[in-house]
Design a protein around this motif. Structure first.
Motif, PDB file in Angstrom:
ATOM      1  N   SER A  36      30.650 -52.146   2.817  1.00  0.00           N
ATOM      2  CA  SER A  36      30.755 -53.470   3.424  1.00  0.00           C
ATOM      3  C   SER A  36      31.921 -53.504   4.416  1.00  0.00           C
ATOM      4  O   SER A  36      32.875 -52.714   4.309  1.00  0.00           O
ATOM      5  N   PRO A  37      31.891 -54.408   5.390  1.00  0.00           N
ATOM      6  CA  PRO A  37      33.019 -54.535   6.309  1.00  0.00           C
ATOM      7  C   PRO A  37      34.349 -54.773   5.603  1.00  0.00           C
ATOM      8  O   PRO A  37      35.383 -54.234   6.028  1.00  0.00           O
ATOM      9  N   ASP A  38      34.333 -55.573   4.524  1.00  0.00           N
ATOM     10  CA  ASP A  38      35.590 -55.820   3.791  1.00  0.00           C
ATOM     11  C   ASP A  38      36.135 -54.531   3.184  1.00  0.00           C
ATOM     12  O   ASP A  38      37.347 -54.258   3.245  1.00  0.00           O
ATOM     13  N   ALA A  39      35.244 -53.732   2.572  1.00  0.00           N
ATOM     14  CA  ALA A  39      35.682 -52.462   1.980  1.00  0.00           C
ATOM     15  C   ALA A  39      36.143 -51.495   3.067  1.00  0.00           C
ATOM     16  O   ALA A  39      37.108 -50.748   2.874  1.00  0.00           O
ATOM     17  N   ALA A  40      35.443 -51.506   4.207  1.00  0.00           N
ATOM     18  CA  ALA A  40      35.836 -50.628   5.316  1.00  0.00           C
ATOM     19  C   ALA A  40      37.224 -50.987   5.820  1.00  0.00           C
ATOM     20  O   ALA A  40      38.056 -50.109   6.088  1.00  0.00           O
ATOM     21  N   LEU A  70      43.027 -49.763   6.266  1.00  0.00           N
ATOM     22  CA  LEU A  70      44.431 -50.129   6.063  1.00  0.00           C
ATOM     23  C   LEU A  70      45.121 -49.176   5.091  1.00  0.00           C
ATOM     24  O   LEU A  70      46.340 -48.953   5.190  1.00  0.00           O
ATOM     25  N   GLU A  71      44.361 -48.599   4.164  1.00  0.00           N
ATOM     26  CA  GLU A  71      44.939 -47.604   3.266  1.00  0.00           C
ATOM     27  C   GLU A  71      45.312 -46.343   4.043  1.00  0.00           C
ATOM     28  O   GLU A  71      46.341 -45.713   3.782  1.00  0.00           O
ATOM     29  N   ASP A  82      49.107 -44.872   4.245  1.00  0.00           N
ATOM     30  CA  ASP A  82      49.445 -43.478   3.948  1.00  0.00           C
ATOM     31  C   ASP A  82      50.077 -42.789   5.154  1.00  0.00           C
ATOM     32  O   ASP A  82      50.993 -41.965   5.013  1.00  0.00           O
ATOM     33  N   ALA A  83      49.579 -43.097   6.345  1.00  0.00           N
ATOM     34  CA  ALA A  83      50.141 -42.496   7.556  1.00  0.00           C
ATOM     35  C   ALA A  83      51.594 -42.934   7.752  1.00  0.00           C
ATOM     36  O   ALA A  83      52.464 -42.122   8.095  1.00  0.00           O
ATOM     37  N   LYS A  88      41.813 -40.315  -3.106  1.00  0.00           N
ATOM     38  CA  LYS A  88      42.955 -41.111  -3.576  1.00  0.00           C
ATOM     39  C   LYS A  88      42.980 -42.472  -2.888  1.00  0.00           C
ATOM     40  O   LYS A  88      43.218 -43.513  -3.521  1.00  0.00           O
ATOM     41  N   MET A  89      42.713 -42.492  -1.583  1.00  0.00           N
ATOM     42  CA  MET A  89      42.706 -43.751  -0.847  1.00  0.00           C
ATOM     43  C   MET A  89      41.594 -44.672  -1.334  1.00  0.00           C
ATOM     44  O   MET A  89      41.798 -45.886  -1.500  1.00  0.00           O
ATOM     45  N   MET A  90      40.395 -44.111  -1.559  1.00  0.00           N
ATOM     46  CA  MET A  90      39.270 -44.927  -1.990  1.00  0.00           C
ATOM     47  C   MET A  90      39.533 -45.529  -3.359  1.00  0.00           C
ATOM     48  O   MET A  90      39.178 -46.684  -3.637  1.00  0.00           O
ATOM     49  N   ARG A  91      40.174 -44.765  -4.225  1.00  0.00           N
ATOM     50  CA  ARG A  91      40.519 -45.307  -5.548  1.00  0.00           C
ATOM     51  C   ARG A  91      41.577 -46.397  -5.415  1.00  0.00           C
ATOM     52  O   ARG A  91      41.571 -47.376  -6.165  1.00  0.00           O
ATOM     53  N   ALA A  92      42.475 -46.236  -4.439  1.00  0.00           N
ATOM     54  CA  ALA A  92      43.533 -47.224  -4.250  1.00  0.00           C
ATOM     55  C   ALA A  92      42.978 -48.577  -3.813  1.00  0.00           C
ATOM     56  O   ALA A  92      43.578 -49.620  -4.101  1.00  0.00           O
ATOM     57  N   VAL A  93      41.823 -48.577  -3.135  1.00  0.00           N
ATOM     58  CA  VAL A  93      41.234 -49.845  -2.699  1.00  0.00           C
ATOM     59  C   VAL A  93      40.156 -50.325  -3.664  1.00  0.00           C
ATOM     60  O   VAL A  93      39.410 -51.249  -3.374  1.00  0.00           O
ATOM     61  N   GLY A  94      40.059 -49.690  -4.834  1.00  0.00           N
ATOM     62  CA  GLY A  94      39.202 -50.203  -5.890  1.00  0.00           C
ATOM     63  C   GLY A  94      37.878 -49.518  -6.084  1.00  0.00           C
ATOM     64  O   GLY A  94      37.113 -49.894  -6.981  1.00  0.00           O
ATOM     65  N   ASP A  95      37.550 -48.499  -5.273  1.00  0.00           N
ATOM     66  CA  ASP A  95      36.292 -47.782  -5.472  1.00  0.00           C
ATOM     67  C   ASP A  95      36.383 -46.878  -6.697  1.00  0.00           C
ATOM     68  O   ASP A  95      37.449 -46.332  -7.012  1.00  0.00           O
ATOM     69  N   VAL A  96      35.256 -46.700  -7.358  1.00  0.00           N
ATOM     70  CA  VAL A  96      35.174 -45.794  -8.495  1.00  0.00           C
ATOM     71  C   VAL A  96      34.662 -44.454  -7.981  1.00  0.00           C
ATOM     72  O   VAL A  96      33.550 -44.351  -7.488  1.00  0.00           O
TER      73      VAL A  96
END
Length: 341
Positions: A224-228, A233-234, A238-239, A262-270
């Motif tokens: 989704s755009p929100d997840a993207a 931003l993650e 990190d940068a 690691k980034m995807m987990r940081a934004v709540g993805d499993v």
């Protein structure tokens, strides 16, 4: 029974000593701050010390031998912990700068976005730019797989699409010195820092498809755009952190795939652990199994349609590169569940 237990323990300890000795010897070979002969001698001596310890573990002095080895290995670990990545060096031009970003509401301003014009691997025009993006216009995320060493291992790039047809690609890479080469084994031993590159697709993707001749594939993710936006931003977070505190690239633990996970987990993805996160050439199959790709088509068909090489070369790295490489590449169903969960 007691004798069998002692022998079993000696075997287990011997395996541990052998593995630790091999690691310490290679660490000395790659990172001791002395000339090559000195590194070779130091590494060999520690290997011989480990071999002597293994032999002693089956004799009368096994306890003393193991304690002595543990003390020596502890010294190696203390030395290893003092090694920090360089902040400034003679970096290869394409990784000379670390992108950073500042957010002001929906506006994201990035400094040092790469926009190289590649004519060959050694002939290029170097450009670093400052760009401002409207976060409210983020719409899609695409996964690029660039196969440089057979079907098992690939370089992973994520690209964010904006309304209007603009794309911003992010590549997590080894920050090589000028003239240096990528070595998966050397990069297990704190040889090079990590760098996060933000770039135009015709730069960071095109150099792989058109200049290096790698097998580059694109997969359009269900996100989704929100997840993207959260994932973008993650990347920026990190940068910025990497710009302030450099880290080492590691071929297993801190690379182009594990850092994305690691980034995807940081934004709540499993993102469950899976062997395909290590042997990352099969990451598209993993994404397909998790429902992150277009499920209307079999994975074999998605693989076939994902190859961009012919379209990329025909584009000639033109300003229309991003649109042309996506011709005939299926997009996920609208409204599909985002992410890998």
């Amino acid at each position: 029974m007691r004798r069998i237990a002692r022998i079993s323990l000696a075997i287990v300890l011997s395996l541990a000593v052998a593995i630790l000795s091999a690691w310490a010897g290679l660490a000395m070979w790659y990172r001791l701050p002395v000339a090559e002969p000195g590194r070779a001698v130091a590494g060999l001596l520690f290997l011989l010390f480990g071999l002597a310890t293994v032999i002693a573990l089956f004799g009368r002095f096994r306890n003393r031998a193991f304690v002595l080895f543990a003390a020596a290995f502890a010294v190696v670990l203390v030395w290893w912990s003092t090694i920090r990545p360089f902040d400034h060096a003679d970096w290869a031009p394409e990784v000379a700068r670390q992108v950073t970003g500042v957010r002001d509401g929906n506006l994201l301003t990035l400094t040092d976005v790469r926009d190289f014009e590649w004519r060959s691997g050694t002939d290029f025009t170097e450009r670093w730019t400052m760009r401002t993006y409207d976060l409210s216009r983020v719409q899609t995320v695409d996964l690029f797989m660039s196969y440089w060493s057979g079907p098992n291992i690939a370089h992973v790039i994520l690209s964010f699409g904006f309304a209007g047809g603009d794309y911003l690609a992010w590549s997590i890479e080894v920050r090589r010195h000028g003239g240096g080469k990528f070595s998966p084994i050397a990069d297990l031993f704190k040889s090079n820092p990590l760098v996060i590159v933000a770039a135009d697709e015709r730069d960071v993707v095109g150099v792989r498809s058109n200049v290096r001749g790698e097998d580059v594939q694109i997969y359009r993710l269900k996100m989704s755009p929100d997840a993207a936006r959260a994932l973008l931003l993650e990347y920026v977070s990190d940068a910025n952190a990497l710009s302030a505190t450099p880290e080492f690239y590691n071929s297993i633990t801190t690379n182009c795939t594990t850092t994305i996970v690691k980034m995807m987990r940081a934004v709540g993805d499993v993102v469950p652990l899976d062997w395909r996160l290590i042997v990352n050439g099969y990451l598209p199959e993993y994404a397909y199994a998790r429902g992150a790709l277009d499920s209307r088509l079999p994975m074999s068909v998605l693989r076939q349609l994902a190859h961009i090489d012919g379209r990329a070369r025909a584009s000639g790295l033109s300003p229309d590169f991003s649109r042309l490489i996506r011709v005939s590449v299926p997009s996920p169903n609208p409204g599909s569940r985002p992410g890998f969960d």
